[in-house]
Design a protein around this motif. Structure first.
Motif, PDB file in Angstrom:
ATOM      1  N   ASP A 180     -12.731   7.059  -9.781  1.00  0.00           N
ATOM      2  CA  ASP A 180     -14.001   7.574  -9.273  1.00  0.00           C
ATOM      3  C   ASP A 180     -14.773   8.146 -10.462  1.00  0.00           C
ATOM      4  O   ASP A 180     -14.409   9.177 -11.027  1.00  0.00           O
ATOM      5  CB  ASP A 180     -13.745   8.658  -8.223  1.00  0.00           C
ATOM      6  CG  ASP A 180     -15.022   9.061  -7.500  1.00  0.00           C
ATOM      7  OD1 ASP A 180     -16.074   8.441  -7.772  1.00  0.00           O
ATOM      8  OD2 ASP A 180     -14.980   9.992  -6.685  1.00  0.00           O
TER       9      ASP A 180
ATOM     10  N   GLU B 101       0.826  -1.205   0.000  1.00  0.00           N
ATOM     11  CA  GLU B 101       0.000   0.000   0.000  1.00  0.00           C
ATOM     12  C   GLU B 101       0.860   1.253   0.000  1.00  0.00           C
ATOM     13  O   GLU B 101       0.559   2.243  -0.701  1.00  0.00           O
ATOM     14  CB  GLU B 101      -0.924  -0.001   1.220  1.00  0.00           C
ATOM     15  CG  GLU B 101      -2.024  -1.059   1.151  1.00  0.00           C
ATOM     16  CD  GLU B 101      -2.803  -1.154   2.452  1.00  0.00           C
ATOM     17  OE1 GLU B 101      -4.021  -1.322   2.385  1.00  0.00           O
ATOM     18  OE2 GLU B 101      -2.175  -1.055   3.534  1.00  0.00           O
TER      19      GLU B 101
ATOM     20  N   MET C  27      -9.220   1.250 -13.353  1.00  0.00           N
ATOM     21  CA  MET C  27      -8.116   1.925 -12.680  1.00  0.00           C
ATOM     22  C   MET C  27      -7.976   3.379 -13.144  1.00  0.00           C
ATOM     23  O   MET C  27      -8.378   3.736 -14.242  1.00  0.00           O
ATOM     24  CB  MET C  27      -6.804   1.185 -12.944  1.00  0.00           C
ATOM     25  CG  MET C  27      -6.739  -0.184 -12.303  1.00  0.00           C
ATOM     26  SD  MET C  27      -6.789  -0.062 -10.511  1.00  0.00           S
ATOM     27  CE  MET C  27      -7.012  -1.786 -10.073  1.00  0.00           C
ATOM     28  N   ARG C  28      -7.367   4.179 -12.284  1.00  0.00           N
ATOM     29  CA  ARG C  28      -7.152   5.594 -12.602  1.00  0.00           C
ATOM     30  C   ARG C  28      -6.339   5.768 -13.878  1.00  0.00           C
ATOM     31  O   ARG C  28      -6.650   6.593 -14.718  1.00  0.00           O
ATOM     32  CB  ARG C  28      -6.442   6.271 -11.420  1.00  0.00           C
ATOM     33  CG  ARG C  28      -5.873   7.643 -11.703  1.00  0.00           C
ATOM     34  CD  ARG C  28      -6.956   8.650 -12.085  1.00  0.00           C
ATOM     35  NE  ARG C  28      -6.365   9.921 -12.457  1.00  0.00           N
ATOM     36  CZ  ARG C  28      -5.834  10.208 -13.627  1.00  0.00           C
ATOM     37  NH1 ARG C  28      -5.826   9.293 -14.584  1.00  0.00           N
ATOM     38  NH2 ARG C  28      -5.316  11.379 -13.883  1.00  0.00           N
TER      39      ARG C  28
ATOM     40  N   LYS D 281       2.187   1.847  -3.466  1.00  0.00           N
ATOM     41  CA  LYS D 281       1.188   2.450  -4.346  1.00  0.00           C
ATOM     42  C   LYS D 281       1.192   3.959  -4.224  1.00  0.00           C
ATOM     43  O   LYS D 281       1.094   4.696  -5.211  1.00  0.00           O
ATOM     44  CB  LYS D 281      -0.200   1.892  -4.025  1.00  0.00           C
ATOM     45  CG  LYS D 281      -0.454   0.487  -4.535  1.00  0.00           C
ATOM     46  CD  LYS D 281      -1.888   0.063  -4.231  1.00  0.00           C
ATOM     47  CE  LYS D 281      -2.160  -1.355  -4.721  1.00  0.00           C
ATOM     48  NZ  LYS D 281      -3.552  -1.776  -4.426  1.00  0.00           N
ATOM     49  N   ASP D 282       1.298   4.451  -2.984  1.00  0.00           N
ATOM     50  CA  ASP D 282       1.350   5.894  -2.784  1.00  0.00           C
ATOM     51  C   ASP D 282       2.608   6.491  -3.392  1.00  0.00           C
ATOM     52  O   ASP D 282       2.584   7.579  -3.982  1.00  0.00           O
ATOM     53  CB  ASP D 282       1.283   6.224  -1.286  1.00  0.00           C
ATOM     54  CG  ASP D 282      -0.131   6.135  -0.736  1.00  0.00           C
ATOM     55  OD1 ASP D 282      -1.062   5.974  -1.550  1.00  0.00           O
ATOM     56  OD2 ASP D 282      -0.308   6.228   0.488  1.00  0.00           O
TER      57      ASP D 282
ATOM     58  N   VAL E 203      -0.656   3.194 -11.962  1.00  0.00           N
ATOM     59  CA  VAL E 203      -1.232   3.740 -10.736  1.00  0.00           C
ATOM     60  C   VAL E 203      -2.422   2.870 -10.348  1.00  0.00           C
ATOM     61  O   VAL E 203      -3.493   2.962 -10.934  1.00  0.00           O
ATOM     62  CB  VAL E 203      -1.676   5.207 -10.931  1.00  0.00           C
ATOM     63  CG1 VAL E 203      -2.259   5.760  -9.635  1.00  0.00           C
ATOM     64  CG2 VAL E 203      -0.490   6.053 -11.375  1.00  0.00           C
ATOM     65  N   GLN E 204      -2.222   2.004  -9.374  1.00  0.00           N
ATOM     66  CA  GLN E 204      -3.248   1.018  -9.039  1.00  0.00           C
ATOM     67  C   GLN E 204      -4.267   1.611  -8.067  1.00  0.00           C
ATOM     68  O   GLN E 204      -4.369   1.229  -6.911  1.00  0.00           O
ATOM     69  CB  GLN E 204      -2.589  -0.229  -8.436  1.00  0.00           C
ATOM     70  CG  GLN E 204      -1.611  -0.918  -9.373  1.00  0.00           C
ATOM     71  CD  GLN E 204      -2.281  -1.432 -10.630  1.00  0.00           C
ATOM     72  OE1 GLN E 204      -3.252  -2.175 -10.563  1.00  0.00           O
ATOM     73  NE2 GLN E 204      -1.769  -1.048 -11.791  1.00  0.00           N
ATOM     74  N   ARG E 205      -5.010   2.573  -8.565  1.00  0.00           N
ATOM     75  CA  ARG E 205      -6.063   3.186  -7.767  1.00  0.00           C
ATOM     76  C   ARG E 205      -7.362   3.142  -8.553  1.00  0.00           C
ATOM     77  O   ARG E 205      -7.391   3.474  -9.735  1.00  0.00           O
ATOM     78  CB  ARG E 205      -5.706   4.633  -7.419  1.00  0.00           C
ATOM     79  CG  ARG E 205      -6.802   5.357  -6.636  1.00  0.00           C
ATOM     80  CD  ARG E 205      -6.307   6.690  -6.084  1.00  0.00           C
ATOM     81  NE  ARG E 205      -5.964   7.640  -7.110  1.00  0.00           N
ATOM     82  CZ  ARG E 205      -6.851   8.366  -7.813  1.00  0.00           C
ATOM     83  NH1 ARG E 205      -8.153   8.185  -7.615  1.00  0.00           N
ATOM     84  NH2 ARG E 205      -6.450   9.232  -8.707  1.00  0.00           N
TER      85      ARG E 205
ATOM     86  N   GLU F  63       2.126   6.766  -7.039  1.00  0.00           N
ATOM     87  CA  GLU F  63       1.232   7.859  -7.415  1.00  0.00           C
ATOM     88  C   GLU F  63       1.918   9.211  -7.245  1.00  0.00           C
ATOM     89  O   GLU F  63       1.675  10.134  -8.041  1.00  0.00           O
ATOM     90  CB  GLU F  63      -0.053   7.795  -6.584  1.00  0.00           C
ATOM     91  CG  GLU F  63      -1.118   8.713  -7.120  1.00  0.00           C
ATOM     92  CD  GLU F  63      -2.527   8.309  -6.700  1.00  0.00           C
ATOM     93  OE1 GLU F  63      -3.454   9.029  -7.075  1.00  0.00           O
ATOM     94  OE2 GLU F  63      -2.693   7.297  -6.013  1.00  0.00           O
TER      95      GLU F  63
END
Length: 638
Positions: A533, A478, A521-522, A481-482, A528-530, A485
């Motif tokens: 939205d 985790e 994913m974004r 991931k940040d 970028v594994q987010r 990003e």
């Protein structure tokens, strides 16, 4: 005679009579030679061989086919606007329509001509193989796409000519008719023999379970969806299939793979159990993979061909719908042409490889290609093949040409080098066979998030890493991931304009969000594994006056200015509202109006995200060797 010479009146009468006689002869001549679309020819008596061809046709119930037997053996057609098919005028408001030039219909005269020396020479030229089954082809010059295109157009005319013959043969099933066609007709008829050999030369992958394309054609029934996946795509395909089922509970789905080495037994069983009315199909048991040698994107077109559906929607494993996908079968562009495609984003200008390739192999094209961005030097990418809709009962020959471009050596040495993967092979395949098709008029749009401030986002992520809550420690994954990003945001350009970032969106013919591709994913390309939205969307440009403002070719500029009634390109630019532009590596579009996604569609995206989470958890269990039952999940409530 002495009186005639001296009398002007008699001279006039004789002249008129002679002219009338010549006119009547010409009318009779044109009526005879015009029946089959040929040029002027002199008649001759039918030979015994010609009469046997006519007798066979009559025996098969084709008395209505005109038998025109002449010295000339080949048709020369002068194409003009009167030859093109017509579509409803209002269709041009919502679609870009490719109107092909009519390919001359095969006639009994053509069949008879195959017995001549020139006919034999023509057959040998088209039947000459480019490579054998096990040959390792290195030189792209060995692949003559122009000759293949000629062969495909001849095959199409002959296919349409022989199809009624095949249907009229004795037998209760297509397989029985096929035996008569091959065993009894082929030895007697040059056109049937030529058809079988030309099909074998162009499309040998057809002949695993079928001896002709006719029996495969007869197997097509109804409508349905086709998807393709191997083990690597399984984590995406679960939510993609469930997304279709959420909006379309009735139509069947077929998932194609290339054997157990591609999609494991456990994953195949999971798919069969995860929803109703779904089949998992090994494509190598339907079509001959010795000739296809499938890998990667190439399976897509072949899966459409191998599917049991008459009308088929091909869906990528990372494509998701915001409306009932079955609506595409009612799309006016699809109904008018039998082939519906979607435009890609406008990316990478001054690209000439694709247009040059098409010009080299097709002296005759439909009405559309020269209007496309790729031909105008505006975009390297033209089609997005995440969703493709084809009616195989009316456009089989176009699909066969697409498959040919995705065969092993064709794709490795030419198609995938000229184009980015399979995408452009769909519309160019239709061009090779001169089949009509329609593009939805808007270009690739975007759906996702309103662009955030990269500086503030970096500060937020760095603060989160420095001030981690010790009571809720995060894993190293985790934290990484940040970090990823943060690096992503540091590479981003700072824009003053409003932008929407996310997945590539495609609209229906009314300009409303229909589907998107690129997953959840974004930004999958940047790693970028987010999860994205899904709140906003932005429409890209389309067929509008100002889209051509970047035309560099002076001759094309003059044509454009004349069409638009403008004096200079500055006038075009002055009157234009600029198209939104893509930042490719950002997956962002700016310059248009950011619109809120409807609440109903936003709820759909949230359900897809939950389906994706469950699917990935089950994929991890399968990977670890656990037995997983997809029926334990309440997919409908997600």
């Amino acid at each position: 005679m002495h009186t005639i010479k001296r009398s002007p009146i008699l001279k006039l009468v004789v002249a008129v009579a002679l002219n009338l006689g010549v006119l009547l002869l010409c009318q009779q001549y044109w009526r005879t030679t015009g029946e089959d679309g040929g040029i002027a020819r002199s008649g001759r008596a039918a030979t015994a061989g010609d009469r046997s061809a006519e007798q066979i046709l009559i025996q098969q119930g084709h008395q209505h086919i005109p038998i025109v037997l002449t010295n000339a053996q080949f048709h020369i057609i002068f194409f003009d606007s009167s030859n093109i098919n017509k579509v409803p005028e209002e269709l041009y408001l919502t679609h870009d329509v490719a109107i092909p030039y009519d390919i001359p219909a095969w006639t009994a005269a053509d069949s008879a001509a195959l017995r001549t020396a020139m006919g034999y020479d023509m057959m040998m030229a088209l039947l000459k193989p480019e490579y054998n089954l096990h040959e390792d082809v290195h030189e792209k010059e060995q692949l003559d796409f122009a000759r293949s295109a000629r062969g495909e157009r001849v095959y199409k005319s002959l296919w349409n000519f022989l199809r009624p013959v095949f249907e009229s043969l004795p037998g209760d099933t297509s397989a029985e008719k096929e035996r008569v066609f091959i065993k009894e007709l082929a030895p007697k008829r040059a056109d049937v023999d030529f058809f079988l050999r030309l099909e074998k030369r162009l499309y040998p992958f057809l002949h695993l379970k079928h001896r002709t394309s006719f029996t495969l054609f007869d197997s097509y029934k109804g409508k349905g969806f086709v998807l393709c996946a191997g083990n690597n795509q399984f984590k995406f395909i679960v939510s993609s299939i469930q997304a279709i089922r959420r909006l379309q509970p009735d139509l069947p789905i077929q998932l194609f793979h290339m054997g157990e080495g591609d999609l494991s037994k456990e994953r195949q069983e999971y798919v069969r159990e995860m929803t109703h009315n779904i089949e998992v199909v090994d494509i190598t048991e339907v079509l001959d993979n010795d000739h296809m040698r499938l890998g990667g994107w190439s399976i897509k077109a072949y899966s459409m061909l191998a599917s049991r559906f008459e009308e088929v929607i091909l869906v990528d494993s990372d494509a998701y719908f915001l409306q009932d996908p079955a609506k595409l079968f009612d799309d006016p562009g699809y109904k008018a042409t039998g082939g519906l495609f979607f435009y890609d984003r406008t990316l990478f200008t001054d690209w000439h490889a694709g247009p040059n390739f098409l010009r080299s192999m097709m002296p005759i094209m439909s009405t559309l290609p020269t209007q496309l961005r790729s031909f105008r030097g505006i975009s390297q990418h033209e089609q997005e093949s995440g969703v493709v809709v084809i009616n195989k009962k009316t456009r089989l020959n176009g699909l066969l040409a697409i498959c040919k471009m995705n065969s092993k050596w064709e794709r490795d040495l030419v198609s995938y080098r000229v184009f980015y993967g399979d995408k452009e092979t769909f519309w160019t395949g239709f061009e090779m066979a001169q089949e009509p098709y329609a593009f939805m008029r808007t270009y690739g749009s975007v759906v996702g998030e309103l662009r955030d401030d990269p500086v503030k986002e970096i500060e937020r992520l760095e603060a989160a890493l420095e001030n981690e809550d010790e009571s809720h420690p995060r894993s190293e994954r985790e934290k990484q991931k940040d970090q990823d990003e943060i690096q992503y945001h540091k590479r981003r350009p700072v824009l003053e304009k409003e932008a929407v970032c996310g997945a590539q969106l495609h609209l229906d013919h009314l300009g409303q969000p229909m589907w998107w591709n690129g997953g959840l994913m974004r930004n999958k390309n940047e790693g970028v594994q987010r999860i994205l939205d899904f709140k906003y969307w932005m429409m890209a440009g389309g067929m509008s006056e100002h889209r051509e403002r970047n035309v560099r070719d002076k001759e094309l500029q003059r044509e454009l200015l004349w069409d638009l009634g403008k004096e200079s390109m500055d006038d075009v630019e002055k009157d234009a509202v600029e198209d939104p532009e893509w930042i490719f590596h950002e997956s962002c579009m700016y310059g248009g109006e950011a619109r809120l996604l409807e609440e109903e569609k936003k709820r759909l995206t949230e359900s897809y995200i939950e389906m994706d989470r469950v699917g990935k958890e089950d994929e991890a269990k399968i990977k670890s060797g656990e037995s997983v039952d997809p029926k334990v999940h309440d997919w409908d409530s997600m």
